[in-house]
Design a protein around this motif. Structure first.
Motif, mmCIF file in Angstrom:
data_model
loop_
_atom_site.group_PDB
_atom_site.id
_atom_site.type_symbol
_atom_site.label_atom_id
_atom_site.label_comp_id
_atom_site.label_asym_id
_atom_site.label_seq_id
_atom_site.Cartn_x
_atom_site.Cartn_y
_atom_site.Cartn_z
ATOM 1 N N SER A 93 -8.267 -1.233 -2.877
ATOM 2 C CA SER A 93 -6.969 -1.909 -2.906
ATOM 3 C C SER A 93 -7.048 -3.281 -2.257
ATOM 4 O O SER A 93 -6.538 -4.276 -2.798
ATOM 5 C CB SER A 93 -5.919 -1.054 -2.186
ATOM 6 N N ILE A 131 0.857 -1.182 0.000
ATOM 7 C CA ILE A 131 0.000 0.000 0.000
ATOM 8 C C ILE A 131 0.895 1.233 0.000
ATOM 9 O O ILE A 131 1.813 1.341 0.819
ATOM 10 C CB ILE A 131 -0.905 0.048 1.255
ATOM 11 N N MET A 142 -8.194 2.598 -0.074
ATOM 12 C CA MET A 142 -7.882 1.397 0.704
ATOM 13 C C MET A 142 -8.851 0.250 0.431
ATOM 14 O O MET A 142 -8.425 -0.893 0.207
ATOM 15 C CB MET A 142 -7.868 1.732 2.200
#
Length: 414
Positions: free
Chosen positions: A334, A250, A331
């Motif tokens: 992802s 990330i 997020m």
């Protein structure tokens, strides 16, 4: 007798020699007097049968045997392999990631990696050998011997990812917890449970812990589903050409991340730096402290040397070919991409509740004032992290480009 010209040379040699040997045995047997009572006849007949069996086995499994030998040569520096984990956790039929491999083999799509030459440079740079051999390309189909490798960038959502997969998905993880409770002295790789999460008994977040994990054949064991580490090159040494790592991470904007790390270390007693709580961010940076292109340095393994434009290109190439990219400001999307790529899903309803809670609340958050664009602190951080900022911008491009690897459901949310 004419051997099939399409046979590999190793088989062709055997095929040419087989009839001569067989004929010799037959002629010898025919010349034996009183064949019905001769002790030599049964021996010769058995020899013919056994030889034909050997020929059949050689011509049908020569290629797999050759491949097995090649695999063993790749592992020549490893100790005895530990028994593989149960295949129940890996369903080759339903594994969602195999769609990537099928697309690659069937040619149903042409975009897998962004075109490097589109940036004006005709040839991509060479990446370090250990990365090229030990970390799989994102477009290679996942095998049972591959292990997910999460590069933990500080203050970029990595702690949330640990909780997400360890707690909500019940996946066995290798983190810093594996070095606690005396496990740093363990001489055999194993798992243990702590607060409902399954951990490996090694610490993969320090150089010493990584060496310990390597000595215990962590990757070869197949017991860990995800290995977490901030040491990219050190972590890559846990793997090998047979037991490869699957790199994902990330990203967060480097300036926001550096500021967040400063404020976090002011308050986190377990990671507190002496005197930091008396300084402002600007004072801290004026002292020449703070991160300086941390991501590019970790990817190129250059901690103190002067970085060049070539180093930035190497870092980009590692991401382009081997990293499943996630973004902190996206997020949820992802994590869904990671789930799809690796074929992971929560085990039950409680897992889904856990997932939803983490998506809303996160883990290890430390609220603080946002750094203003154009401020003194922003400008100093920009100057110290210019290469990291360029790498982050490239990661944003890759995030969009990699959308083709995932389901239409994920793409519709982009």
């Amino acid at each position: 007798f004419r051997a099939d010209q399409e046979l590999p040379s190793i088989n062709r040699t055997v095929a040419y020699s087989a009839p001569s040997f067989e004929t010799f045995l037959f002629c010898t047997m025919m010349r034996t007097k009183r064949m019905k009572t001769s002790l030599l006849a049964p021996v010769l007949i058995s020899a013919i049968v056994l030889f034909n069996v050997c020929i059949t086995i050689t011509t049908t499994v020569a290629t797999p045997i050759t491949q097995d030998i090649a695999d063993e040569e790749k592992l020549s520096n490893s100790n005895n392999l530990i028994q593989e984990a149960s295949e129940d956790s890996y369903n080759e039929i339903t594994h969602q990631n195999l769609r990537v491999g099928r697309r690659l083999q069937e040619g149903t799509t042409t975009l897998y990696l962004p075109d490097y030459s589109a940036g004006g440079t005709p040839h991509p740079p060479s990446i370090p050998r250990n990365i090229a051999t030990n970390i799989a390309m994102i477009t290679d189909p996942i095998t049972r011997k591959d292990t997910a490798f999460f590069w933990h960038i500080p203050k970029a959502g990595g702690t949330t990812v640990k909780a997400y997969y360890g707690k909500c998905f019940s996946l066995t993880v290798a983190t810093e917890v594996g070095g606690l409770f005396g496990h740093d002295q363990d001489t055999k790789i194993d798992r243990f449970v702590r607060r409902g999460i399954r951990y490996m008994n090694v610490d993969t977040t320090t150089p010493g812990g990584i060496q310990h994990a390597k000595d215990l054949n962590l990757a070869e064991s197949g017991l860990a589903k995800i290995i977490f580490s901030s040491y990219f090159h050190g972590g890559s040494e846990l793997f090998n050409p047979v037991n490869r790592g699957r790199f994902f991470t990330i990203f967060r904007h480097p300036i926001e991340r550096a500021a967040s790390l400063f404020y976090y270390r002011q308050t986190a007693t377990w990671e507190k730096i002496f005197g930091l709580n008396t300084l402002t961010l600007e004072q801290f940076l004026r002292k020449g402290r703070g991160e300086k292109n941390w991501m590019v340095r970790l990817l190129t393994n250059k901690f103190t040397e002067r970085l060049t434009g070539e180093d930035l290109e190497v870092a980009k190439e590692i991401l382009r070919t081997r990293c499943v990219v996630g973004l902190m400001d996206r997020m949820e999307e992802s994590l869904e991409r990671f789930d799809t790529y690796f074929g992971w899903s929560p085990k039950n309803g409680e897992g889904n509740d856990c997932k939803n809670e983490l998506m809303h609340n996160g883990v290890n958050r430390n609220p603080h004032a946002k750094i203003k664009v154009g401020s003194e602190a922003w400008n100093m951080l920009y100057e110290q992290n210019e290469m990291d900022i360029k790498l982050y911008e490239y990661a944003q491009v890759l995030f969009e480009e990699q959308g083709v690897l995932f389901s239409s459901q994920v793409n519709q949310r982009q």
